[in-house]
Design a protein around this motif. Structure first.
Motif, PDB file in Angstrom:
ATOM      1  N   GLY A   1      50.894  88.384  59.229  1.00 52.08           N
ATOM      2  CA  GLY A   1      50.330  87.114  58.338  1.00 52.08           C
ATOM      3  C   GLY A   1      51.133  87.021  57.104  1.00 52.08           C
ATOM      4  O   GLY A   1      51.586  85.857  56.747  1.00 52.08           O
ATOM      5  N   ALA A   2      51.612  88.109  56.484  1.00 50.16           N
ATOM      6  CA  ALA A   2      52.357  88.270  55.369  1.00 50.16           C
ATOM      7  C   ALA A   2      53.734  87.670  55.598  1.00 50.16           C
ATOM      8  O   ALA A   2      54.067  86.863  54.716  1.00 50.16           O
ATOM      9  CB  ALA A   2      52.482  89.439  54.748  1.00 50.16           C
ATOM     10  N   ILE A   3      54.245  88.145  56.751  1.00 49.61           N
ATOM     11  CA  ILE A   3      55.763  87.620  57.253  1.00 49.61           C
ATOM     12  C   ILE A   3      55.507  86.291  57.245  1.00 49.61           C
ATOM     13  O   ILE A   3      56.649  85.436  56.706  1.00 49.61           O
ATOM     14  CB  ILE A   3      56.090  88.453  58.256  1.00 49.61           C
ATOM     15  CG1 ILE A   3      56.198  89.968  57.993  1.00 49.61           C
ATOM     16  CG2 ILE A   3      57.250  87.992  58.985  1.00 49.61           C
ATOM     17  CD1 ILE A   3      56.453  90.896  59.377  1.00 49.61           C
TER      18      ILE A   3
ATOM     19  N   LEU B   1      60.474  94.700  57.282  1.00 50.51           N
ATOM     20  CA  LEU B   1      60.960  96.158  57.419  1.00 50.51           C
ATOM     21  C   LEU B   1      59.843  96.954  57.598  1.00 50.51           C
ATOM     22  O   LEU B   1      59.808  98.157  58.251  1.00 50.51           O
ATOM     23  CB  LEU B   1      61.898  96.599  56.388  1.00 50.51           C
ATOM     24  CG  LEU B   1      63.158  95.815  56.370  1.00 50.51           C
ATOM     25  CD1 LEU B   1      64.147  96.105  55.124  1.00 50.51           C
ATOM     26  CD2 LEU B   1      64.193  96.051  57.600  1.00 50.51           C
ATOM     27  N   ALA B   2      58.669  96.956  56.807  1.00 52.63           N
ATOM     28  CA  ALA B   2      57.494  97.700  56.616  1.00 52.63           C
ATOM     29  C   ALA B   2      56.735  97.572  57.937  1.00 52.63           C
ATOM     30  O   ALA B   2      56.525  98.641  58.406  1.00 52.63           O
ATOM     31  CB  ALA B   2      56.688  97.379  55.436  1.00 52.63           C
ATOM     32  N   PHE B   3      56.965  96.477  58.456  1.00 53.71           N
ATOM     33  CA  PHE B   3      55.960  96.290  59.713  1.00 53.71           C
ATOM     34  C   PHE B   3      56.859  97.272  60.908  1.00 53.71           C
ATOM     35  O   PHE B   3      56.194  97.695  61.690  1.00 53.71           O
ATOM     36  CB  PHE B   3      56.137  94.886  60.310  1.00 53.71           C
ATOM     37  CG  PHE B   3      55.395  94.643  61.522  1.00 53.71           C
ATOM     38  CD1 PHE B   3      54.049  94.674  61.812  1.00 53.71           C
ATOM     39  CD2 PHE B   3      56.206  94.349  62.674  1.00 53.71           C
ATOM     40  CE1 PHE B   3      53.624  94.392  63.039  1.00 53.71           C
ATOM     41  CE2 PHE B   3      55.801  94.372  63.943  1.00 53.71           C
ATOM     42  CZ  PHE B   3      54.401  94.259  64.182  1.00 53.71           C
TER      43      PHE B   3
ATOM     44  N   GLN C   1      50.692  83.429  47.679  1.00 52.93           N
ATOM     45  CA  GLN C   1      51.170  84.715  47.371  1.00 52.93           C
ATOM     46  C   GLN C   1      49.776  85.816  47.565  1.00 52.93           C
ATOM     47  O   GLN C   1      49.790  86.643  48.181  1.00 52.93           O
ATOM     48  CB  GLN C   1      51.543  85.020  46.107  1.00 52.93           C
ATOM     49  CG  GLN C   1      53.057  84.700  45.896  1.00 52.93           C
ATOM     50  CD  GLN C   1      53.564  84.848  44.479  1.00 52.93           C
ATOM     51  OE1 GLN C   1      53.674  86.411  44.250  1.00 52.93           O
ATOM     52  NE2 GLN C   1      53.772  84.204  43.517  1.00 52.93           N
ATOM     53  N   ILE C   2      48.669  85.113  47.260  1.00 55.17           N
ATOM     54  CA  ILE C   2      47.574  85.769  47.257  1.00 55.17           C
ATOM     55  C   ILE C   2      47.212  85.765  48.920  1.00 55.17           C
ATOM     56  O   ILE C   2      46.771  87.055  49.324  1.00 55.17           O
ATOM     57  CB  ILE C   2      46.268  84.848  46.663  1.00 55.17           C
ATOM     58  CG1 ILE C   2      46.439  85.048  45.242  1.00 55.17           C
ATOM     59  CG2 ILE C   2      44.925  85.327  47.137  1.00 55.17           C
ATOM     60  CD1 ILE C   2      45.428  84.150  44.411  1.00 55.17           C
ATOM     61  N   LEU C   3      47.495  84.887  49.739  1.00 52.54           N
ATOM     62  CA  LEU C   3      47.277  84.652  51.211  1.00 52.54           C
ATOM     63  C   LEU C   3      48.066  85.856  51.749  1.00 52.54           C
ATOM     64  O   LEU C   3      47.479  86.619  52.608  1.00 52.54           O
ATOM     65  CB  LEU C   3      47.458  83.292  51.805  1.00 52.54           C
ATOM     66  CG  LEU C   3      47.301  83.122  53.151  1.00 52.54           C
ATOM     67  CD1 LEU C   3      45.735  83.688  53.514  1.00 52.54           C
ATOM     68  CD2 LEU C   3      47.731  81.630  53.539  1.00 52.54           C
ATOM     69  N   ALA C   4      49.508  85.645  51.597  1.00 50.29           N
ATOM     70  CA  ALA C   4      50.209  86.595  51.973  1.00 50.29           C
ATOM     71  C   ALA C   4      49.802  88.174  52.040  1.00 50.29           C
ATOM     72  O   ALA C   4      49.886  89.044  52.750  1.00 50.29           O
ATOM     73  CB  ALA C   4      51.735  86.494  51.477  1.00 50.29           C
ATOM     74  N   ASN C   5      49.621  88.562  50.443  1.00 44.71           N
ATOM     75  CA  ASN C   5      49.283  89.872  50.006  1.00 44.71           C
ATOM     76  C   ASN C   5      47.855  90.169  50.698  1.00 44.71           C
ATOM     77  O   ASN C   5      47.544  91.375  50.995  1.00 44.71           O
ATOM     78  CB  ASN C   5      49.226  89.917  48.622  1.00 44.71           C
ATOM     79  CG  ASN C   5      50.587  89.803  48.035  1.00 44.71           C
ATOM     80  OD1 ASN C   5      51.565  90.024  49.013  1.00 44.71           O
ATOM     81  ND2 ASN C   5      50.674  89.624  46.747  1.00 44.71           N
TER      82      ASN C   5
END
Length: 473
Positions: free
Chosen positions: A325-327, A445-447, A348-352
């Motif tokens: 979802g953040a991506i 990358l983290a995913f 940004q709040i939604l992504a984080n």
């Protein structure tokens, strides 16, 4: 030969005091870390006057040198072991706290009237001093949770407490400092939001005092319950090459290290770009005060959702899949130009919020990875393992903090961060685009790291703790 391990029966049971104490540890660390990571770049480039190129080189070199210190300090902590009170890690935190506060204050001495060479000297010397003192406190703090408890749910709670400590520390820094540090100035008919660096020194003094109090609260409210005793006929020797070899054969610690590297390089590094976006693209640096909401609200969401689910789903699982979802959100921000700062912050709040697992459970997964190394090698050396992990984080911080000014200098050559006349529409839009692109790359990358490298899912963690003679009661 493996180390003997025992859980001290004289220690009080794990409880709220431990969570409060561990919370205060990261609160204390971030009184200086957040200050340095959020405002050092602006202070030395916009106020002191060091060029972007020189600043980039300074940060890169000093961070790499500091990263090398981490395994050395971790080895010293492991070698010296516990004191007569049974404290292996707390003693270092308590003694190092005043020196860390002093070093953070030195970083913000007003050197605007000094010669350029003296400015460079303060930046280099002050940063090295701060890095060393931070390592002396932070390495033991990071390893402390692994000896406070072995229960997965309690480790998740400690990781959550640590995350809250960092976020709550960011509230006064993120909300109040921009109000004092920025000022609307009109010159030759043009109004710009100017950073007033001379106001940072007294702020650093106040935050230093607060950090010392926070570390004292950690010291008096946490317990080191898991003790490791070496046989008397066995000499403890530290081999960094051996630790490094075991580290890179530890798939779990390698996975979390690579994910953290992506987070530091692109997601945390992007925070500097967000500051410049508020200052240049939206025309008001004080909007940075609201950016704390992009960290606090997702943490509330994660605590509310993750608390009931982490025991059932697992830390890895609860971290990995929602990150998609953040991506998606940051991809939208990159391709769609948003001119309303409130909408920019809301996105940004939604992504984080989708990425809450990376904020809350990272440190718990590090403790699990330390146990995984013990399972694979038969040796418990949490100080050295955590220090090696921290070393990679420090190197990533060096590249991240130097990469931002270097990227700006290369990709936006007509932008001078010290000259508001160059903050035109084209350059400001380029800053905004980078502020969306960096987190997009970081979360992607983290995913990949959590999905394909980090191997400690819920079932594996349960089997590992049983094999180590520990289990959730």
């Amino acid at each position: 030969m493996a180390q003997n391990q025992w859980a001290s029966e004289t220690k009080r049971p794990f409880g709220f005091r431990d969570l409060l104490g561990y919370f205060m540890g990261d609160f204390g660390c971030n009184m200086s870390f957040t200050l340095i990571s959020s405002y050092m770049f602006l202070f030395y480039t916009q106020y002191i006057g060091i060029s972007l190129a020189h600043y980039s080189i300074i940060i890169l070199i000093t961070k790499i040198l500091d990263g090398i210190n981490d395994p050395i300090i971790g080895a010293i902590v492991d070698r010296m072991g516990a004191n007569k009170k049974g404290e292996k890690f707390k003693q270092w935190i308590f003694r190092g706290a005043p020196f860390l506060a002093l070093a953070a204050t030195v970083m913000f001495i007003d050197a605007s009237d000094w010669t350029y060479a003296a400015k460079m000297g303060l930046c280099i010397g002050g940063y090295i001093l701060w890095d060393i003192t931070y390592t002396i406190v932070n390495i033991p703090y990071g390893a402390l949770s692994s000896v406070m408890t072995s229960k997965p749910s309690q480790r998740a709670a400690l990781s959550n407490a640590r995350s809250w400590g960092a976020i709550i520390a960011g509230v006064p820094l993120g909300v109040l400092i921009p109000i004092f540090a920025y000022e609307q100035v009109t010159r030759d008919g043009q109004t710009a939001s100017i950073f007033r660096g001379e106001r940072m020194f007294p702020i650093a003094i106040i935050l230093g005092v607060v950090s010392i109090v926070a570390f004292a609260l950690l010291y008096f409210n946490t317990e080191e319950r898991i003790q490791h005793v070496e046989p008397e006929d066995e000499e403890v020797k530290f081999s960094y090459l051996k630790t490094l070899k075991e580290f890179f054969h530890n798939r779990a610690i390698l996975g979390i290290s690579l994910a953290s590297t992506a987070q530091i390089l692109f997601i945390m590094g992007g925070q500097q770009l967000h500051q410049l976006t508020y200052q240049m693209y939206f025309g008001d640096g004080t909007l940075s005060s609201y950016s704390i909401l992009t960290q606090v609200i997702p943490l509330f969401v994660g605590t509310a959702i993750g608390g009931p689910l982490v025991g059932k789903v697992g830390k890895k699982e609860l971290t990995t899949w929602p990150m998609l979802g953040a991506i998606a959100v940051y991809a939208f921000l990159y391709f769609v130009e948003i001119k309303n700062p409130i909408l920019w912050i809301a996105m940004q709040i939604l992504a984080n919020s989708f990425a809450f697992g990376m904020t809350i459970y990272t440190w718990g997964m590090v403790s699990d990875a330390i146990d995984y190394q013990e399972l694979k090698t038969g040796v418990r050396n949490e100080g050295s393992v955590y220090a090696t992990y921290s070393m990679l984080r420090k190197i990533a911080q060096g590249f991240g903090q130097s990469f931002i000014p270097a990227a700006i200098a290369i990709l936006i050559p007509t932008l001078d961060v010290k000259d508001a006349f160059t903050w035109n529409a084209e350059n400001s839009l380029a800053i905004r685009n980078l502020a969306a692109l960096f987190p997009l790359i970081g979360y992607t990358l983290a995913f990949i790291c959590f999905m394909f490298i980090f191997n400690l899912d819920k079932e594996t963690v349960t089997e590992m703790q049983l094999a180590l003679g520990r289990h959730e009661e």
